[in-house]
Design a protein around this motif. Structure first.
Motif, PDB file in Angstrom:
ATOM      1  N   PRO A 157       0.794  -1.230   0.000  1.00 58.74           N
ATOM      2  CA  PRO A 157       0.000   0.000   0.000  1.00 58.74           C
ATOM      3  C   PRO A 157       0.828   1.283   0.000  1.00 58.74           C
ATOM      4  CG  PRO A 157      -0.048  -1.026   2.160  1.00 58.74           C
ATOM      5  CD  PRO A 157       0.634  -1.989   1.234  1.00 58.74           C
ATOM      6  N   ASP A 158       2.115   1.176   0.322  1.00 58.23           N
ATOM      7  CA  ASP A 158       2.968   2.369   0.348  1.00 58.23           C
ATOM      8  C   ASP A 158       3.920   2.452  -0.846  1.00 58.23           C
ATOM      9  OD1 ASP A 158       1.976   3.450   2.821  1.00 58.23           O
ATOM     10  OD2 ASP A 158       3.026   1.818   3.836  1.00 58.23           O
ATOM     11  N   LYS A 159       3.789   1.533  -1.789  1.00 56.88           N
ATOM     12  CA  LYS A 159       4.625   1.544  -2.999  1.00 56.88           C
ATOM     13  C   LYS A 159       4.319   2.805  -3.809  1.00 56.88           C
ATOM     14  CE  LYS A 159       5.126  -0.999  -7.348  1.00 56.88           C
ATOM     15  NZ  LYS A 159       6.556  -0.850  -7.462  1.00 56.88           N
ATOM     16  N   GLU A 160       5.324   3.431  -4.334  1.00 51.05           N
ATOM     17  CA  GLU A 160       5.089   4.586  -5.203  1.00 51.05           C
ATOM     18  C   GLU A 160       4.695   4.100  -6.591  1.00 51.05           C
ATOM     19  OE1 GLU A 160       8.416   7.282  -5.134  1.00 51.05           O
ATOM     20  OE2 GLU A 160       7.718   8.153  -3.248  1.00 51.05           O
ATOM     21  N   THR A 180       2.765  11.008  -8.785  1.00 49.28           N
ATOM     22  CA  THR A 180       3.238   9.856  -8.036  1.00 49.28           C
ATOM     23  C   THR A 180       2.431   9.770  -6.747  1.00 49.28           C
ATOM     24  OG1 THR A 180       5.460  10.053  -8.974  1.00 49.28           O
ATOM     25  CG2 THR A 180       5.242   8.778  -6.943  1.00 49.28           C
ATOM     26  N   VAL A 181       1.821   8.606  -6.519  1.00 46.33           N
ATOM     27  CA  VAL A 181       0.972   8.375  -5.358  1.00 46.33           C
ATOM     28  C   VAL A 181       1.263   6.973  -4.826  1.00 46.33           C
ATOM     29  CG1 VAL A 181      -0.833   9.910  -6.262  1.00 46.33           C
ATOM     30  CG2 VAL A 181      -0.984   7.454  -6.685  1.00 46.33           C
ATOM     31  N   THR A 182       0.472   6.525  -3.875  1.00 51.48           N
ATOM     32  CA  THR A 182       0.566   5.153  -3.383  1.00 51.48           C
ATOM     33  C   THR A 182      -0.754   4.435  -3.667  1.00 51.48           C
ATOM     34  OG1 THR A 182      -0.210   5.771  -1.179  1.00 51.48           O
ATOM     35  CG2 THR A 182       2.187   5.812  -1.555  1.00 51.48           C
ATOM     36  N   PRO A 183      -0.740   3.110  -3.744  1.00 50.80           N
ATOM     37  CA  PRO A 183      -1.980   2.373  -4.018  1.00 50.80           C
ATOM     38  C   PRO A 183      -3.108   2.678  -3.024  1.00 50.80           C
ATOM     39  CG  PRO A 183      -0.115   0.932  -4.333  1.00 50.80           C
ATOM     40  CD  PRO A 183       0.425   2.215  -3.727  1.00 50.80           C
ATOM     41  N   LYS A 184      -2.773   3.006  -1.804  1.00 53.19           N
ATOM     42  CA  LYS A 184      -3.827   3.281  -0.830  1.00 53.19           C
ATOM     43  C   LYS A 184      -4.547   4.599  -1.110  1.00 53.19           C
ATOM     44  CE  LYS A 184      -0.573   5.063   2.580  1.00 53.19           C
ATOM     45  NZ  LYS A 184       0.112   4.739   3.830  1.00 53.19           N
ATOM     46  N   GLU A 185      -4.060   5.363  -2.098  1.00 55.68           N
ATOM     47  CA  GLU A 185      -4.676   6.635  -2.446  1.00 55.68           C
ATOM     48  C   GLU A 185      -5.602   6.544  -3.669  1.00 55.68           C
ATOM     49  OE1 GLU A 185      -1.912  10.194  -1.333  1.00 55.68           O
ATOM     50  OE2 GLU A 185      -0.720   8.686  -2.420  1.00 55.68           O
ATOM     51  N   ILE A 186      -5.738   5.341  -4.221  1.00 50.06           N
ATOM     52  CA  ILE A 186      -6.635   5.170  -5.366  1.00 50.06           C
ATOM     53  C   ILE A 186      -7.656   4.089  -5.028  1.00 50.06           C
ATOM     54  CG2 ILE A 186      -4.976   6.016  -7.056  1.00 50.06           C
ATOM     55  CD1 ILE A 186      -4.400   3.104  -7.831  1.00 50.06           C
ATOM     56  N   PHE A 187      -8.803   4.169  -5.676  1.00 50.17           N
ATOM     57  CA  PHE A 187      -9.859   3.190  -5.458  1.00 50.17           C
ATOM     58  C   PHE A 187     -10.559   2.920  -6.786  1.00 50.17           C
ATOM     59  CE2 PHE A 187     -11.897   7.262  -5.178  1.00 50.17           C
ATOM     60  CZ  PHE A 187     -13.115   7.073  -5.798  1.00 50.17           C
ATOM     61  N   HIS A 196      -8.767  -0.566 -15.425  1.00 53.05           N
ATOM     62  CA  HIS A 196      -7.915   0.544 -15.866  1.00 53.05           C
ATOM     63  C   HIS A 196      -8.274   1.852 -15.163  1.00 53.05           C
ATOM     64  CE1 HIS A 196      -6.140  -1.693 -19.200  1.00 53.05           C
ATOM     65  NE2 HIS A 196      -7.349  -2.003 -19.655  1.00 53.05           N
ATOM     66  N   GLU A 197      -9.487   1.963 -14.631  1.00 53.40           N
ATOM     67  CA  GLU A 197      -9.991   3.243 -14.124  1.00 53.40           C
ATOM     68  C   GLU A 197     -10.054   3.268 -12.593  1.00 53.40           C
ATOM     69  OE1 GLU A 197     -13.693   4.000 -16.131  1.00 53.40           O
ATOM     70  OE2 GLU A 197     -12.716   3.946 -18.091  1.00 53.40           O
ATOM     71  N   TRP A 198      -9.554   4.375 -12.055  1.00 49.28           N
ATOM     72  CA  TRP A 198      -9.438   4.531 -10.609  1.00 49.28           C
ATOM     73  C   TRP A 198      -9.841   5.936 -10.211  1.00 49.28           C
ATOM     74  CZ3 TRP A 198      -7.636   0.333  -7.814  1.00 49.28           C
ATOM     75  CH2 TRP A 198      -7.175  -0.741  -8.592  1.00 49.28           C
ATOM     76  N   GLY A 199     -10.269   6.062  -8.992  1.00 41.99           N
ATOM     77  CA  GLY A 199     -10.509   7.384  -8.425  1.00 41.99           C
ATOM     78  C   GLY A 199      -9.337   7.752  -7.540  1.00 41.99           C
ATOM     79  N   TYR A 200      -8.960   9.002  -7.556  1.00 43.69           N
ATOM     80  CA  TYR A 200      -7.848   9.466  -6.727  1.00 43.69           C
ATOM     81  C   TYR A 200      -8.414  10.058  -5.438  1.00 43.69           C
ATOM     82  CZ  TYR A 200      -3.934  12.315  -5.126  1.00 43.69           C
ATOM     83  OH  TYR A 200      -2.951  12.884  -4.365  1.00 43.69           O
ATOM     84  N   HIS A 201      -7.998   9.491  -4.325  1.00 37.51           N
ATOM     85  CA  HIS A 201      -8.458   9.942  -3.022  1.00 37.51           C
ATOM     86  C   HIS A 201      -7.249   9.973  -2.089  1.00 37.51           C
ATOM     87  CE1 HIS A 201     -10.559  10.160   0.795  1.00 37.51           C
ATOM     88  NE2 HIS A 201     -11.624  10.528   0.098  1.00 37.51           N
ATOM     89  N   PRO A 202      -6.518  11.103  -2.071  1.00 42.16           N
ATOM     90  CA  PRO A 202      -5.305  11.182  -1.245  1.00 42.16           C
ATOM     91  C   PRO A 202      -5.620  10.991   0.234  1.00 42.16           C
ATOM     92  CG  PRO A 202      -5.894  13.351  -2.074  1.00 42.16           C
ATOM     93  CD  PRO A 202      -6.831  12.371  -2.719  1.00 42.16           C
ATOM     94  N   GLN A 203      -4.692  10.393   0.935  1.00 41.22           N
ATOM     95  CA  GLN A 203      -4.825  10.146   2.387  1.00 41.22           C
ATOM     96  C   GLN A 203      -4.665  11.431   3.162  1.00 41.22           C
ATOM     97  OE1 GLN A 203      -5.367   6.801   3.755  1.00 41.22           O
ATOM     98  NE2 GLN A 203      -6.022   6.712   1.620  1.00 41.22           N
TER      99      GLN A 203
END
Length: 107
Positions: free
Chosen positions: A38-41, A86-93, A100-107
């Protein structure tokens, strides 16, 4: 918990892809690298009309596959640019509509 565990399998591109095998395989591979990390860039991408300089914002729909973003950009009559962050997997849903499609929701 949106997708079953086979989203991480070698056949995920076949099960969940859109028919562009190279692009689908790339997304499936990226998902495997994110599993349990979850913290991988990672990079997220969004196609925007040419000249738009906005950044990716909370709530934007994005993709982890630059080629997928480009395929959406081709729909802009005036041309397009790809913006990235650049984000981490825990910031997308995902809502499961497309792997292919994700929402960006920063922590």
């Amino acid at each position: 918990d949106i997708y079953p565990d086979d989203i991480y399998s070698d056949k995920a591109w076949h099960y969940y892809g859109h028919g562009d095998w190279d692009m689908d395989k790339e997304t499936a591979s990226l998902l495997r690298t994110m599993r349990g990390n979850p913290d991988k860039e990672i990079k997220i991408y969004r196609a925007v009309p040419k000249g738009v300089t906005d950044k990716i914002n909370k709530g934007d729909w994005v993709t982890i596959n630059k080629n997928y973003a480009a395929s959406h950009g081709e729909g802009f009559d005036e041309g397009y640019d790809i913006i990235e962050k650049t984000v981490t997997p825990k910031e997308i849903f995902t809502d499961g509509n497309s792997f292919h499609e994700w929402g960006y929701h920063p922590q």
